[in-house]
Motif scaffolding. Sequence first.
Motif, mmCIF file in Angstrom:
data_model
loop_
_atom_site.group_PDB
_atom_site.id
_atom_site.type_symbol
_atom_site.label_atom_id
_atom_site.label_comp_id
_atom_site.label_asym_id
_atom_site.label_seq_id
_atom_site.Cartn_x
_atom_site.Cartn_y
_atom_site.Cartn_z
ATOM 1 N N THR A 319 4.965 6.297 -11.603
ATOM 2 C CA THR A 319 5.103 5.715 -10.268
ATOM 3 C C THR A 319 4.818 6.767 -9.202
ATOM 4 O OG1 THR A 319 6.721 4.065 -11.000
ATOM 5 C CG2 THR A 319 6.692 4.611 -8.653
ATOM 6 N N LYS A 320 5.409 7.944 -9.359
ATOM 7 C CA LYS A 320 5.137 9.034 -8.403
ATOM 8 C C LYS A 320 3.665 9.439 -8.463
ATOM 9 C CE LYS A 320 6.735 13.583 -6.918
ATOM 10 N NZ LYS A 320 5.391 14.057 -6.596
ATOM 11 N N TYR A 321 3.113 9.489 -9.671
ATOM 12 C CA TYR A 321 1.708 9.866 -9.828
ATOM 13 C C TYR A 321 0.794 8.891 -9.075
ATOM 14 C CZ TYR A 321 -2.895 10.219 -12.027
ATOM 15 O OH TYR A 321 -4.236 10.322 -12.254
ATOM 16 N N VAL A 322 1.051 7.597 -9.205
ATOM 17 C CA VAL A 322 0.229 6.594 -8.526
ATOM 18 C C VAL A 322 0.388 6.706 -7.011
ATOM 19 C CG1 VAL A 322 -0.074 4.118 -8.134
ATOM 20 C CG2 VAL A 322 0.168 4.995 -10.464
ATOM 21 N N PHE A 323 1.621 6.848 -6.526
ATOM 22 C CA PHE A 323 1.846 6.982 -5.089
ATOM 23 C C PHE A 323 1.101 8.198 -4.537
ATOM 24 C CE2 PHE A 323 5.337 4.339 -3.141
ATOM 25 C CZ PHE A 323 5.297 3.351 -4.089
ATOM 26 N N ASP A 324 1.220 9.340 -5.222
ATOM 27 C CA ASP A 324 0.562 10.560 -4.741
ATOM 28 C C ASP A 324 -0.958 10.431 -4.805
ATOM 29 O OD1 ASP A 324 3.044 11.668 -4.356
ATOM 30 O OD2 ASP A 324 3.019 12.891 -6.175
ATOM 31 N N THR A 325 -1.451 9.787 -5.849
ATOM 32 C CA THR A 325 -2.898 9.618 -6.007
ATOM 33 C C THR A 325 -3.467 8.739 -4.900
ATOM 34 O OG1 THR A 325 -2.727 9.879 -8.413
ATOM 35 C CG2 THR A 325 -4.707 8.816 -7.576
ATOM 36 N N LEU A 326 -2.805 7.624 -4.635
ATOM 37 C CA LEU A 326 -3.268 6.724 -3.580
ATOM 38 C C LEU A 326 -3.133 7.359 -2.205
ATOM 39 C CD1 LEU A 326 -1.745 3.372 -4.914
ATOM 40 C CD2 LEU A 326 -4.124 4.129 -5.068
ATOM 41 N N PRO A 346 3.208 -0.412 -15.524
ATOM 42 C CA PRO A 346 3.948 0.382 -14.527
ATOM 43 C C PRO A 346 3.056 0.936 -13.428
ATOM 44 C CG PRO A 346 4.623 0.991 -16.756
ATOM 45 C CD PRO A 346 3.415 0.116 -16.892
ATOM 46 N N LEU A 347 1.822 1.318 -13.778
ATOM 47 C CA LEU A 347 0.917 1.868 -12.780
ATOM 48 C C LEU A 347 0.412 0.779 -11.836
ATOM 49 C CD1 LEU A 347 0.372 3.464 -15.714
ATOM 50 C CD2 LEU A 347 -1.065 4.834 -14.208
ATOM 51 N N ALA A 348 0.129 -0.399 -12.400
ATOM 52 C CA ALA A 348 -0.326 -1.516 -11.565
ATOM 53 C C ALA A 348 0.774 -1.948 -10.599
ATOM 54 C CB ALA A 348 -0.761 -2.674 -12.447
ATOM 55 N N GLU A 349 2.008 -1.991 -11.100
ATOM 56 C CA GLU A 349 3.147 -2.370 -10.244
ATOM 57 C C GLU A 349 3.368 -1.327 -9.156
ATOM 58 O OE1 GLU A 349 6.355 -2.859 -12.969
ATOM 59 O OE2 GLU A 349 5.942 -4.998 -13.290
ATOM 60 N N ALA A 350 3.202 -0.045 -9.513
ATOM 61 C CA ALA A 350 3.361 1.021 -8.525
ATOM 62 C C ALA A 350 2.308 0.892 -7.424
ATOM 63 C CB ALA A 350 3.253 2.385 -9.199
ATOM 64 N N GLU A 351 1.067 0.582 -7.805
ATOM 65 C CA GLU A 351 0.020 0.416 -6.798
ATOM 66 C C GLU A 351 0.316 -0.782 -5.899
ATOM 67 O OE1 GLU A 351 -4.803 0.019 -6.187
ATOM 68 O OE2 GLU A 351 -3.991 0.162 -8.221
ATOM 69 N N GLU A 352 0.782 -1.865 -6.490
ATOM 70 C CA GLU A 352 1.107 -3.050 -5.691
ATOM 71 C C GLU A 352 2.217 -2.732 -4.688
ATOM 72 O OE1 GLU A 352 2.705 -7.660 -6.312
ATOM 73 O OE2 GLU A 352 2.200 -6.411 -8.058
ATOM 74 N N THR A 353 3.237 -1.998 -5.148
ATOM 75 C CA THR A 353 4.329 -1.613 -4.251
ATOM 76 C C THR A 353 3.826 -0.716 -3.133
ATOM 77 O OG1 THR A 353 5.923 -1.742 -6.069
ATOM 78 C CG2 THR A 353 6.589 -0.490 -4.127
ATOM 79 N N TYR A 354 2.989 0.248 -3.490
ATOM 80 C CA TYR A 354 2.451 1.171 -2.484
ATOM 81 C C TYR A 354 1.621 0.423 -1.447
ATOM 82 C CZ TYR A 354 -0.233 4.960 -0.370
ATOM 83 O OH TYR A 354 -0.807 5.815 0.535
ATOM 84 N N ARG A 355 0.749 -0.488 -1.912
ATOM 85 C CA ARG A 355 -0.092 -1.241 -0.979
ATOM 86 C C ARG A 355 0.759 -2.107 -0.051
ATOM 87 N NH1 ARG A 355 -4.762 1.516 -1.436
ATOM 88 N NH2 ARG A 355 -5.655 1.443 -3.538
ATOM 89 N N ASP A 356 1.807 -2.712 -0.614
ATOM 90 C CA ASP A 356 2.680 -3.566 0.188
ATOM 91 C C ASP A 356 3.397 -2.748 1.259
ATOM 92 O OD1 ASP A 356 4.088 -6.098 0.754
ATOM 93 O OD2 ASP A 356 5.837 -5.040 -0.024
ATOM 94 N N LEU A 357 3.931 -1.567 0.848
ATOM 95 C CA LEU A 357 4.632 -0.716 1.807
ATOM 96 C C LEU A 357 3.674 -0.193 2.878
ATOM 97 C CD1 LEU A 357 6.911 1.378 -0.608
ATOM 98 C CD2 LEU A 357 7.671 -0.304 1.071
ATOM 99 N N SER A 358 2.434 0.091 2.491
ATOM 100 C CA SER A 358 1.472 0.676 3.423
ATOM 101 C C SER A 358 1.075 -0.270 4.539
ATOM 102 C CB SER A 358 0.214 1.117 2.665
ATOM 103 O OG SER A 358 0.528 2.128 1.735
ATOM 104 N N THR A 359 1.256 -1.590 4.319
ATOM 105 C CA THR A 359 0.950 -2.544 5.382
ATOM 106 C C THR A 359 2.031 -2.570 6.453
ATOM 107 O OG1 THR A 359 2.030 -4.384 4.211
ATOM 108 C CG2 THR A 359 -0.317 -3.996 3.758
ATOM 109 N N LYS A 360 3.220 -2.012 6.117
ATOM 110 C CA LYS A 360 4.357 -2.063 7.044
ATOM 111 C C LYS A 360 4.748 -0.692 7.584
ATOM 112 C CE LYS A 360 6.110 -5.657 3.960
ATOM 113 N NZ LYS A 360 7.142 -5.992 2.963
#
Length: 471
Positions: A319-326, A346-360
Amino acid sequence: MTVAALIAVVAVVLSMWNRDRLQLVEADELRDQALLSQAQGQYASGERDTALETIRPILDSPHVGGQAQLLRAGILVDNRRFDEATAILKTLLDGRPEIAGAAHVLMVRALRENGDLDTQKLQEIEEHRRQATNLLPQTAEAYFLQAMTALTVKEQLGALDEAVRLDAKHYETRRLRAFTYYASRQYGPMSDDASVMEALRDRDPLGYSLHATALYELGRYKEAVAKYDAALAHTPEEDPQYPDLAARRLQALLRMGDYERVMAEAAKYLKSWPDKPIFHYHMFCALIARGEDQKADAVFREIVRRTPTARNEFWFWVTKYVFDTLEAGQSWHPRDHEPTGAAFLPLAEAEETYRDLSTKAHRVVTNGFSAQWSPDGKKLAFSLGVQGYSGIALYDPTTKEPELLIVPGKDPRWSPDGRYIAFVRDCQALRLEELTSTERKDQDRMREDEEVWLMRSDGTEPRRLARGGWP
């Protein structure tokens, strides 16, 4: 034999005896200095009990006994053994000015942290402060000792800055200031100090590893890899630090997109350290980035079968790896192919969470929690670190830089007028080096160790209010 010849022989014998005696004294001094430096490094790394054992043989040393006793007293203050610490400090108050001055500084800490502050105790504190100011000489060593006993980050950096001004080659000062900058997320100045450490001790891996870490955080990955190479070259493979350095080097290679080297070197390290899951993680991520899903899936199965908690640990890391990568503008998988299956969920879910948070919102700092805006909305107070290993910091949206105020601490709360910050101190002591460690232990602190503290909003004048925490 004539009297003149006899006198000449005696003179030669005395000269040889005196030379041998001086050599023995010099050897003893070098040995004691080495033990003191070793203990200071252990203390800086949070190994307090080990440091106490290391200085035991030199507590009565004619060369470094005062410094060893001062270090011992500082550890006892950290461990809340105030009566023992005070007894030692009282014996140092009449010593050399730099030792006596630092002892007065530690007395201030012991009085400030031990119970409530009544009028009498405040007067004692002010007297010790006055004595410290009068006694501390204008030397780098004196200011370094003062920094070692400082309670706040601002006090510590002030003393270290003065020590460097007086002696730019004082290695211990450079080391402590580099770690202070590391904990404060000030990677530019950290890189500068680490570079000086390399020059002063070119066979010591610490300077290279700190420099590599700073360069990595600054996004200079190729330079970071070169510094990690230098650190590894000066670190024996049996040293516990070796696999940690190797893992951080692989992380830099991942950021560079050098996936073939990551896979080859992770495989090599796994032969030496098969129980280190971090190398499996790097192998897994490199395989995904190359589109080799089946091999990545096989690595995933190897990871999760090892221990009952392996799946959760893997989830947190990726999850941290995906957040840092994005956040770095990269992708964790090939742009034209997103893998599917349990291993990649887990990586797909992490990206979805990151994208959702990034819109707000947008990320302002990593490794932080429990934040609160100041009453005027100009600064954000938050816990910098992770649960059990954190300090109180401020984030200024105008400078976009965090400022670490005090360690340890968590759950900051502003006073209504914005002049003070209350917080929970959740452990007896936490060195800045522990705050930056990649392998933290005992993150679940005992609630009975918690205390409520109050300080000014600039991090000065901290004092204990009461035992307890939240709620």
